[in-house]
Design an enzyme around this catalytic site. Sequence first.
Site, PDB file in Angstrom:
ATOM      1  N   ASP A 101       0.814  -1.218   0.000  1.00  0.00           N
ATOM      2  CA  ASP A 101       0.000   0.000   0.000  1.00  0.00           C
ATOM      3  C   ASP A 101       0.846   1.266   0.000  1.00  0.00           C
ATOM      4  OD1 ASP A 101       0.950  -0.405   2.585  1.00  0.00           O
ATOM      5  OD2 ASP A 101      -1.012  -0.572   3.521  1.00  0.00           O
ATOM      6  N   ASN A 120      -7.673  -2.465  14.341  1.00  0.00           N
ATOM      7  CA  ASN A 120      -9.079  -2.756  14.010  1.00  0.00           C
ATOM      8  C   ASN A 120      -9.198  -3.957  13.063  1.00  0.00           C
ATOM      9  OD1 ASN A 120      -8.240  -1.760  11.563  1.00  0.00           O
ATOM     10  ND2 ASN A 120      -9.608   0.005  11.514  1.00  0.00           N
ATOM     11  N   HIS A 174      -7.428  -4.443  10.283  1.00  0.00           N
ATOM     12  CA  HIS A 174      -7.171  -4.215   8.854  1.00  0.00           C
ATOM     13  C   HIS A 174      -5.849  -4.842   8.419  1.00  0.00           C
ATOM     14  CE1 HIS A 174      -5.195  -0.071   9.760  1.00  0.00           C
ATOM     15  NE2 HIS A 174      -4.249  -0.806   9.233  1.00  0.00           N
ATOM     16  N   GLU A 206      -9.824  -1.632   5.138  1.00  0.00           N
ATOM     17  CA  GLU A 206     -10.512  -1.261   6.364  1.00  0.00           C
ATOM     18  C   GLU A 206     -11.753  -2.132   6.580  1.00  0.00           C
ATOM     19  OE1 GLU A 206      -9.079   0.534   8.384  1.00  0.00           O
ATOM     20  OE2 GLU A 206      -8.600   2.562   7.745  1.00  0.00           O
TER      21      GLU A 206
HETATM   22  C1  GLP Z   1      -0.832   0.597   8.667  1.00  0.00           C
HETATM   23  C2  GLP Z   1      -0.413  -0.204   7.432  1.00  0.00           C
HETATM   24  C3  GLP Z   1      -0.567  -1.681   7.638  1.00  0.00           C
HETATM   25  C4  GLP Z   1       0.036  -2.074   8.970  1.00  0.00           C
HETATM   26  C5  GLP Z   1      -0.730  -1.414  10.087  1.00  0.00           C
HETATM   27  C6  GLP Z   1      -0.163  -1.739  11.467  1.00  0.00           C
HETATM   28  O1  GLP Z   1      -2.118   1.096   8.607  1.00  0.00           O
HETATM   29  N1  GLP Z   1      -1.098   0.184   6.234  1.00  0.00           N
HETATM   30  O2  GLP Z   1       0.034  -2.370   6.562  1.00  0.00           O
HETATM   31  O3  GLP Z   1      -0.001  -3.469   9.119  1.00  0.00           O
HETATM   32  O4  GLP Z   1      -0.713  -0.012   9.917  1.00  0.00           O
HETATM   33  O5  GLP Z   1       0.963  -0.952  11.709  1.00  0.00           O
HETATM   34  P1  GLP Z   1       2.012  -1.209  12.842  1.00  0.00           P
HETATM   35  O6  GLP Z   1       2.820  -2.379  12.402  1.00  0.00           O
HETATM   36  O7  GLP Z   1       2.823   0.037  12.890  1.00  0.00           O
HETATM   37  O8  GLP Z   1       1.260  -1.482  14.074  1.00  0.00           O
END
Ligand code: GLP
Length: 245
Positions: free
Chosen positions: A67, A136, A138, A143
Site C-alpha cells: 500500500d 481494528n 485491517h 478497512e
Molecule cells: C498501517 C499499514 C498496515 C500495517 C498497520 C499496522 O495502517 N497500512 O500495513 O499493518 O498499519 O501498523 P504497525 O505495524 O505500525 O502497528
Amino acid sequence: MKIYVTDDYKGMSRKAANILSAQVILKPNSVLGLATGSTPEGMYAQLVDWYRKGDLDFAAVKTVNLDEYVGLEPTHEQSYRYFMQHHLFDHVNINPANTNVPDGLAADPAAECAWYNQVIRDMGGIDLQVLGVGGNGHIGFNEPGRAFELETHVVNLKEETISANSRFFASRDDVPRQAMTMGIKSIMMAKKILLMASGEAKAEALRLALTGPVTPEVPASILQLHPYVTLVADKAAASKLEGLV
Ligand code: GLP
C-alpha cells in the site's frame, strides 16, 4: 496455519526474517509482497544484517508493496516508498527496477491501482506476502466493512486508522485521508502469507481475526481461508489465541 510464538519483538523479528530468508534462499527470484509499519521494521533490520554478513542475496528478488498513501511523494518521510528505501532497499543488492510501491503522486490513483494489478500479474503473482495487522483488524489498508473481492484500489481511511497513524506525522491533519492498497483478493492470491504481530495492542485483533467468524468487519479474518499462512507473534500479541497456541 503454522504459528510461532516468541518471547518478544526481537524474537518475532528474527523468526520472520528466518522465514523470509528461507523463501529467498529456496527461490532466489521470489516475488515478495512487503508491508510497512512498526511491526516489520525489526525483520528488515535483521535481513539487512544477514545480507551484510553474506548470507542473503537479493539480486534476483522482486518486490511489490501492499500500500501507499495518496498524495505523499516518494521522498516524504512517511511515505511507504521512503520506508522501504530506508529500511531495506537502500541497504541490500536489490535491483531498484524490481521494487514496486504504488505511486502516491499518481494523477489518477484508480488508474495507478489498475496498473499495479497488472504489475503483480506480470510478475507471476506473489510467492510470499508479509502482513502486519491494524488494531481494528485491517490488513494493508483494507478497512473493516470493505468487500473481500477487491484487488488494488483506492480507500478512504477510517478515523481510527488516521488516529493510529498520526503518531508518525506532525499533526493529525497531516495524515492523508486516502490510500491505495492491494485488496483482500490480491492478498489471498499470494501463494504464502507471513502474518506478524507484536504487543498487547494487537491481541484482540488477532483473536477476532483467527478465532472469530470470517467477516469483512475484521478484514484479517479472511486469512482463515488461505491455505498457507504462517503467524509469527510475540507472547503479548498471541495472549488471546486460546485453543490455537
Ligand atoms: C498501517 C499499514 C498496515 C500495517 C498497520 C499496522 O495502517 N497500512 O500495513 O499493518 O498499519 O501498523 P504497525 O505495524 O505500525 O502497528
